[in-house]
Write an enzyme that holds these catalytic residues in place. Structure first.
Site, PDB file in Angstrom:
ATOM      1  CG  ASP A  27      -1.991   1.041   1.186  1.00 39.11           C
ATOM      2  OD1 ASP A  27      -2.697   1.218   2.192  1.00 39.11           O
ATOM      3  OD2 ASP A  27      -2.126   1.694   0.127  1.00 39.11           O
TER       4      ASP A  27
ATOM      5  CG  HIS B 261      -8.355 -26.929   6.570  1.00 39.01           C
ATOM      6  ND1 HIS B 261      -9.206 -27.945   6.958  1.00 39.01           N
ATOM      7  CD2 HIS B 261      -8.021 -27.201   5.286  1.00 39.01           C
ATOM      8  CE1 HIS B 261      -9.359 -28.795   5.946  1.00 39.01           C
ATOM      9  NE2 HIS B 261      -8.651 -28.365   4.921  1.00 39.01           N
ATOM     10  CD  GLU B 262      -6.859 -24.443   2.948  1.00 39.82           C
ATOM     11  OE1 GLU B 262      -8.088 -24.534   2.980  1.00 39.82           O
ATOM     12  OE2 GLU B 262      -6.155 -25.332   2.456  1.00 39.82           O
TER      13      GLU B 262
ATOM     14  CG  HIS C 257      -4.173 -29.293   3.537  1.00 38.85           C
ATOM     15  ND1 HIS C 257      -4.535 -30.618   3.742  1.00 38.85           N
ATOM     16  CD2 HIS C 257      -5.332 -28.644   3.272  1.00 38.85           C
ATOM     17  CE1 HIS C 257      -5.841 -30.748   3.611  1.00 38.85           C
ATOM     18  NE2 HIS C 257      -6.363 -29.572   3.328  1.00 38.85           N
TER      19      HIS C 257
ATOM     20  CE1 TYR D  98      -7.466 -33.386  -1.397  1.00 45.04           C
ATOM     21  CE2 TYR D  98      -6.701 -33.636   0.861  1.00 45.04           C
ATOM     22  CZ  TYR D  98      -7.533 -33.036  -0.059  1.00 45.04           C
ATOM     23  OH  TYR D  98      -8.436 -32.075   0.336  1.00 45.04           O
TER      24      TYR D  98
ATOM     25  CD  GLU E 209      -9.555 -31.825   3.636  1.00 47.86           C
ATOM     26  OE1 GLU E 209     -10.331 -31.135   4.328  1.00 47.86           O
ATOM     27  OE2 GLU E 209      -8.605 -31.349   2.985  1.00 47.86           O
TER      28      GLU E 209
ATOM     29  CG  ASP F 143     -24.316 -21.473   7.608  1.00 47.47           C
ATOM     30  OD1 ASP F 143     -24.590 -21.615   6.426  1.00 47.47           O
ATOM     31  OD2 ASP F 143     -23.732 -20.485   8.082  1.00 47.47           O
TER      32      ASP F 143
ATOM     33  CG  ASP G  88     -13.739 -34.534  -2.033  1.00 47.18           C
ATOM     34  OD1 ASP G  88     -12.775 -33.854  -2.421  1.00 47.18           O
ATOM     35  OD2 ASP G  88     -14.160 -34.554  -0.863  1.00 47.18           O
TER      36      ASP G  88
ATOM     37  CG  HIS H 220     -13.220 -32.149   1.332  1.00 44.66           C
ATOM     38  ND1 HIS H 220     -12.596 -32.360   0.122  1.00 44.66           N
ATOM     39  CD2 HIS H 220     -12.508 -31.188   1.959  1.00 44.66           C
ATOM     40  CE1 HIS H 220     -11.563 -31.536   0.021  1.00 44.66           C
ATOM     41  NE2 HIS H 220     -11.480 -30.822   1.110  1.00 44.66           N
TER      42      HIS H 220
HETATM   43  C1  LIG Z   1     -11.739 -25.476   6.075  1.00 43.40           C
HETATM   44  C2  LIG Z   1     -10.984 -25.112   4.822  1.00 43.40           C
HETATM   45  C3  LIG Z   1     -11.387 -25.966   3.641  1.00 43.40           C
HETATM   46  O1  LIG Z   1     -12.030 -26.968   3.693  1.00 43.40           O
HETATM   47  O2  LIG Z   1     -10.904 -25.444   2.447  1.00 43.40           O
HETATM   48  C4  LIG Z   1     -11.364 -26.014   1.285  1.00 43.40           C
HETATM   49  C5  LIG Z   1     -12.484 -25.441   0.625  1.00 43.40           C
HETATM   50  C6  LIG Z   1     -13.187 -24.257   1.209  1.00 43.40           C
HETATM   51  C7  LIG Z   1     -12.910 -25.994  -0.596  1.00 43.40           C
HETATM   52  C8  LIG Z   1     -12.237 -27.089  -1.130  1.00 43.40           C
HETATM   53  C9  LIG Z   1     -11.145 -27.672  -0.459  1.00 43.40           C
HETATM   54  C10 LIG Z   1     -10.718 -27.148   0.761  1.00 43.40           C
HETATM   55  C11 LIG Z   1      -9.566 -27.780   1.510  1.00 43.40           C
HETATM   56  O3  LIG Z   1      -8.624 -27.048   1.924  1.00 43.40           O
HETATM   57  O4  LIG Z   1      -9.596 -29.017   1.703  1.00 43.40           O
HETATM   58 ZN   LIG Z   2      -8.349 -29.401   3.254  1.00 39.59          ZN
END
Ligand SMILES: CCC(=O)Oc1c(C)cccc1C(=O)O
Ligand SMILES: [Zn+2]
Ligand SMILES: [Ca+2]
Length: 321
Positions: free
Chosen positions: A67, A152-153, A156, A167, A176, A211, A241, A246
């Site tokens: 910025d 979460h990311e 991974h 995976y 996951e 939710d 998937d 998931h």
């Molecule tokens: C909780 C984060 C999550 O699940 O991210 C994803 C989303 C939003 C869509 C598809 C895949 C993922 C993932 O990181 O597994």
């Molecule tokens: Zn994930």
């Protein structure tokens, strides 16, 4: 050129203000943070990169986010501010609790790109960095607004350097689940006032309260966008998937909820981190995870401990035995 760290202020996706570290150079404030023993946290803008249409991906990381002043409160910075700040929390969580130095435990830079694609309600680890969509304002707000999603990311990434957990199928569902579990544990550590067993609740369907993307406490509940099984008997055999990674993650997620609810987030983190880094491998299945977590609980707390029994009861309850 050494980075000249200055303190700036940013506004996150939910409109909340937070202090951020910036690198002030030739009249611009770059979102760079190397305040963690030299590990650089760098956040990029992937919005104006060309699409490589033959693989329907976009060039990454994009342009480093900067910025002209040290107050990043304009709309375009909100997702970057949270990606940046929350990546720092996730680094701190792994360092403070387990002594882990970044995603690879070798001090690698932590790279995030925001504004990826067009209004994508999606986030992912691409093998090298974290990538976040902006959401469409209906299905989700920009995904970095949820600390449990950033956790979460980034987890991974940790999993990729440790167990590997291929995976697909059960190992993929474990991959996951460990990301959901650590995303939740990180939320309990840094946002205790609003921590819960939901995933992504802070950004999922902004117009609907209560939710979320997934629910660890009750994976099949109406609160969850993706209704998941909680018990082994309801494991879903599918080719979708990557074999339902998931979907079937609901089963180890339910077990993890029972463990956290019994012995608390700190002890659960110690057991799950030891399993992820010491016992699990790329082809581990749900039963291997039961053994890995029991062995980790025994290593840390002993076989005749309430922590060991909490893991045993949890995996019995969901039918992984
Ligand atoms: C909780 C984060 C999550 O699940 O991210 C994803 C989303 C939003 C869509 C598809 C895949 C993922 C993932 O990181 O597994
Ligand atoms: Zn994930
Ligand atoms: Ca949550």
């Amino acid at each position: 050129l050494a980075t000249v760290l200055v303190k700036g202020v940013g506004k996150g996706v939910l409109g909340d203000e937070k202090e951020i570290n910036l690198d002030y150079r030739n009249g611009k404030y770059y979102m760079i943070d190397d305040s963690r023993n030299g590990v650089k946290i760098k956040t990029y803008d992937a919005s104006d990169v060309p699409e490589i249409d033959f693989i329907s991906k976009y060039f990454l990381p994009g342009d480093i986010m900067y910025d002209k002043d040290d107050v990043l409160d304009e709309e375009i910075y909100k997702s970057a501010v949270d990606a940046h700040k929350y990546a720092g929390y996730v680094y701190d969580y792994y360092k403070n609790n387990f002594g882990r130095n970044s995603i690879d435990d070798k001090g690698m830079d932590i790279i995030s790109s925001v504004h990826y694609g067009n209004n994508l309600s999606n986030a992912f680890w691409n093998g090298e960095q974290m990538v976040y969509g902006d959401g469409d304002g209906k299905t989700s707000a920009p995904l970095t607004g949820a600390l449990d999603i950033v956790g979460h990311e980034m987890t991974h990434g940790v999993t990729a350097y440790e167990a590997g957990l291929e995976y697909q199928g059960q190992s993929g569902a474990l991959n996951e689940s460990f990301s959901d579990v650590f995303g939740t544990l990180i939320e309990f550590e840094y946002q205790p006032e609003k921590a819960d067993y939901l995933c992504g609740e802070d950004v999922w369907t902004p117009n609907i309260k209560g939710d979320a993307l997934r629910d660890l406490q009750d994976p099949g509940s109406d609160k969850a966008y993706s209704k998941q099984p909680s018990y082994m008997k309801d494991y879903v055999n599918t080719t979708d998937d990557h074999g339902g990674v998931h979907i079937n993650s609901g089963i180890p997620n339910k077990a993890a909820y029972l463990v956290i609810n019994s012995i608390g987030p700190k002890k659960t983190g110690q057991i799950y981190y030891r399993a992820l880094t010491t016992y699990l491998t790329n082809k581990s299945n749900f039963y291997d995870a039961r053994l890995a977590l029991l062995q980790s609980a025994e290593d840390i707390y002993g076989k005749d401990s309430k922590e060991y029994r909490a893991v045993e009861n949890a995996f019995d309850s969901v039918g992984i035995k």
